[in-house]
Design an enzyme around this catalytic site. Structure first.
Site, PDB file in Angstrom:
ATOM      1  N   ASP A   1      30.040 -56.986 -23.951  1.00  0.00           N
ATOM      2  CA  ASP A   1      30.145 -57.700 -25.217  1.00  0.00           C
ATOM      3  C   ASP A   1      30.438 -56.707 -26.337  1.00  0.00           C
ATOM      4  OD1 ASP A   1      29.747 -60.217 -26.802  1.00  0.00           O
ATOM      5  OD2 ASP A   1      28.168 -59.000 -27.696  1.00  0.00           O
TER       6      ASP A   1
ATOM      7  N   ASP B   1      28.129 -66.538 -27.136  1.00  0.00           N
ATOM      8  CA  ASP B   1      29.569 -66.620 -27.417  1.00  0.00           C
ATOM      9  C   ASP B   1      30.084 -68.039 -27.155  1.00  0.00           C
ATOM     10  OD1 ASP B   1      29.472 -63.962 -27.997  1.00  0.00           O
ATOM     11  OD2 ASP B   1      30.503 -63.278 -26.184  1.00  0.00           O
TER      12      ASP B   1
ATOM     13  N   THR C   1      35.171 -60.602 -30.461  1.00  0.00           N
ATOM     14  CA  THR C   1      34.835 -59.354 -31.170  1.00  0.00           C
ATOM     15  C   THR C   1      35.635 -58.171 -30.630  1.00  0.00           C
ATOM     16  OG1 THR C   1      32.959 -59.083 -29.650  1.00  0.00           O
ATOM     17  CG2 THR C   1      32.517 -60.126 -31.764  1.00  0.00           C
ATOM     18  N   THR C   2      35.746 -58.102 -29.313  1.00  0.00           N
ATOM     19  CA  THR C   2      36.508 -56.982 -28.728  1.00  0.00           C
ATOM     20  C   THR C   2      37.976 -57.068 -29.125  1.00  0.00           C
ATOM     21  OG1 THR C   2      34.995 -56.937 -26.838  1.00  0.00           O
ATOM     22  CG2 THR C   2      37.103 -55.816 -26.583  1.00  0.00           C
TER      23      THR C   2
END
Length: 554
Positions: free
Chosen positions: A61, A386, A94-95
């Site tokens: 994550d 998520d 997010t990544t």
């Protein structure tokens, strides 16, 4: 005198100017992006973080990795902010946001080496981001909030590549049911979805409780284990004799006087319990203590009572059952009671829990996550978080995009066409922005062990032919219609990622002077705005600190 240099900084100050400052900031941003790049996609790898105390986190994550790495460099910290903003706004992506930000900086560095001014690059990036947002609106797919199948596919996409992937069908169904249950006319408050992590069993044993799960047991073994059709009272206080607000001393000269005091206290406690019984309470949740004698009287009345309930649990019980919390038992009425089909104490993996279930129009639910080890459950929890975020976003916006790198390839082609209409050197920045977006499908291919060039060429060809939903299947290496395969992402995931990544990259590009000192640390941009630079450790040693953090991770 006039030719002598004017020294305005202290001797221990450090200053980096011009291209050196820009290069330092760009390298820091790229380093952050590279640290999480291998975690992207269904075949992304996990990373292990070990802190100084020996605590271990295993995850892929993005926001968890970046926040736990203890990055000190001020420029790198701005890229971490991109991930945190993405997490708070959408809950996923997010990544991707960080990887795009790093690639924007990399492409900008190439333009700076060609003597294109940073403000020109920044302006081109802003124009490209605006055009990209408009293009996403054109290719977005409308989704009905009642289309449970697509919502489950969106949830499953968010879990792909994480520890919960093996049970993603079950977990996706639980997530969608949970979000739809707490949705109301005012929106979706995900705080009404509690997640209870229980070590023991398999992930497939996870379940959804339409109500509240309290990690407590009833206060007396003489109380019932199970109460059906329960009237629920929530007490924001204690079932104890009130103490005086001032210190007082009472002299007792006769044993009968002491007995009188004891009997008076017992009478007060009995009166409290009688009040609860008179209004019809069957289950009582108290956020403070319950006197031993009160426990005895409650058990006699057949009332199930739980003490020291967390404030968050008490609020959820009130929302779920319709109860009104009261601060004093003396004030409670029948109207203050909520209703639950059942209140029961059950054992999960050796621990006792109280379930408040079968509530009408439940406004609070609890997801019970099971797993063999604590590390497994923690990673499943992050995947669930998520998934909850993307389902909520989809219901709110009603717009989704095909996944698998399809939006990025479509945007890249659209921006290259748009660049022809942009005058001046900004055109080069728009083209660089288009190239930067392709880092997502390229990284998906690399992490899946595929040839990124072949994959990109095939994707571009399909999109040139008008197949806007064509994306990369990381398992087969083929380009497929992601819409037909049920791989979706909320539109807001992409728009937020592009906006945040662009803003961070533009801000870093505009910094041409970094000054760091023990007592003063500012970085000046072209407009004269000041920004904390983190002191000597933040500028120089900070990268070492970040590198050390990553060294412990990889």
């Amino acid at each position: 005198m006039g030719n002598q240099p004017l020294i305005v900084l202290s001797d221990d100050s450090q200053r980096t100017s011009g291209k050196d400052a820009q290069s330092m900031n760009i390298q820091a941003g790229k380093a952050v992006a590279e640290s999480v790049r291998t975690t992207l996609g269904p075949k992304g790898m996990d990373k292990m973080l070990v802190d100084s105390s020996g605590s271990v986190i295993v995850t892929n994550d993005g926001v968890t990795l970046l926040t736990e790495m203890e990055i000190d460099h001020p420029a790198a910290d701005m890229i971490v902010d991109v991930a945190e903003t993405q997490e708070s706004e959408v809950g996923d992506g997010t990544t991707s946001a960080v990887v795009v930000a790093g690639e924007l900086l990399k492409r900008a560095e190439e333009l700076l080496d060609q003597d294109i001014h940073a403000t020109t690059v920044a302006q081109g990036y802003r124009q490209a981001a605006q055009k990209a947002t408009e293009t996403l609106d054109d290719v977005a797919i409308d989704v009905d909030a009642d289309d449970k199948e697509i919502l489950q596919q969106i949830s499953a996409t968010a879990m792909t590549g994480k520890g919960a992937e093996n049970a993603r069908d079950l977990l996706s169904e639980l997530v969608v049911d949970a979000v739809r249950t707490v949705a109301d006319d005012d929106g979706i408050d995900t705080d009404n979805i509690s997640v209870e992590k229980v070590v023991g069993g398999a992930i497939e044993n996870s379940e959804l409780v339409e109500g509240v799960l309290v990690n407590k047991s009833r206060v007396s073994d003489n109380m019932p284990y199970f109460v059906e059709d329960a009237n629920v009272a929530v007490i924001d206080g204690a079932l104890e004799v009130k103490e005086t607000e001032i210190d007082a001393e009472v002299n007792v000269t006769d044993p009968d006087q002491l007995q009188q005091f004891i009997e008076q206290e017992e009478a007060q406690l009995e009166e409290m319990v009688d009040q609860l019984a008179d209004v019809g309470a069957d289950a009582v949740f108290v956020d403070s203590g319950i006197d031993d004698m009160a426990q005895h009287y409650l058990a006699q009345e057949g009332i199930l009572a739980v003490r020291r309930v967390k404030n968050s649990d008490a609020q959820q019980i009130a929302r779920s059952t319709g109860a009104t919390p009261v601060s004093s038992v003396d004030d409670i009425t029948e109207d203050d009671l909520g209703f639950a089909g059942s209140v029961s104490q059950k054992e999960i993996a050796g621990d006792e829990h109280v379930f408040v279930e079968d509530v009408e129009d439940a406004q609070a639910v609890t997801l019970i996550l099971r797993g063999g080890t604590e590390h497994v459950i923690d990673e499943v929890d992050r995947a669930i978080e998520d998934a909850i975020g993307v389902v909520r976003t989809t219901i709110e916006d009603g717009k989704v995009l095909a996944g698998g790198g399809a939006p990025e390839v479509e945007l890249s082609l659209a921006l290259r066409d748009y660049a022809d209409s942009v005058g001046g050197r900004e055109q080069l920045a728009v083209e660089a922005f288009a190239d930067a977006l392709e880092v997502i499908p390229r990284t998906l291919a690399e992490n899946a062990g595929l040839d990124p060039i072949d994959s990109l060429v095939e994707l571009r060809s399909d999109h040139d032919a008008g197949e806007t939903g064509a994306g990369l299947d990381a398992y087969t290496g083929d380009t497929v219609d992601m819409e037909a395969d049920g791989v979706y992402e909320p539109k807001r995931v992409k728009t937020q990622a592009i906006d945040s990544a662009t803003e961070a990259a533009v801000m870093l590009l505009r910094i041409d002077d970094v000054i760091a000192a023990g007592d003063l640390a500012v970085a000046d941009d072209d407009e004269g705005d000041d920004m904390p630079a983190g002191g000597p450790g933040g500028m120089g040693g900070g990268m070492g600190g970040m590198g050390g953090g990553m060294g412990g991770m990889m």
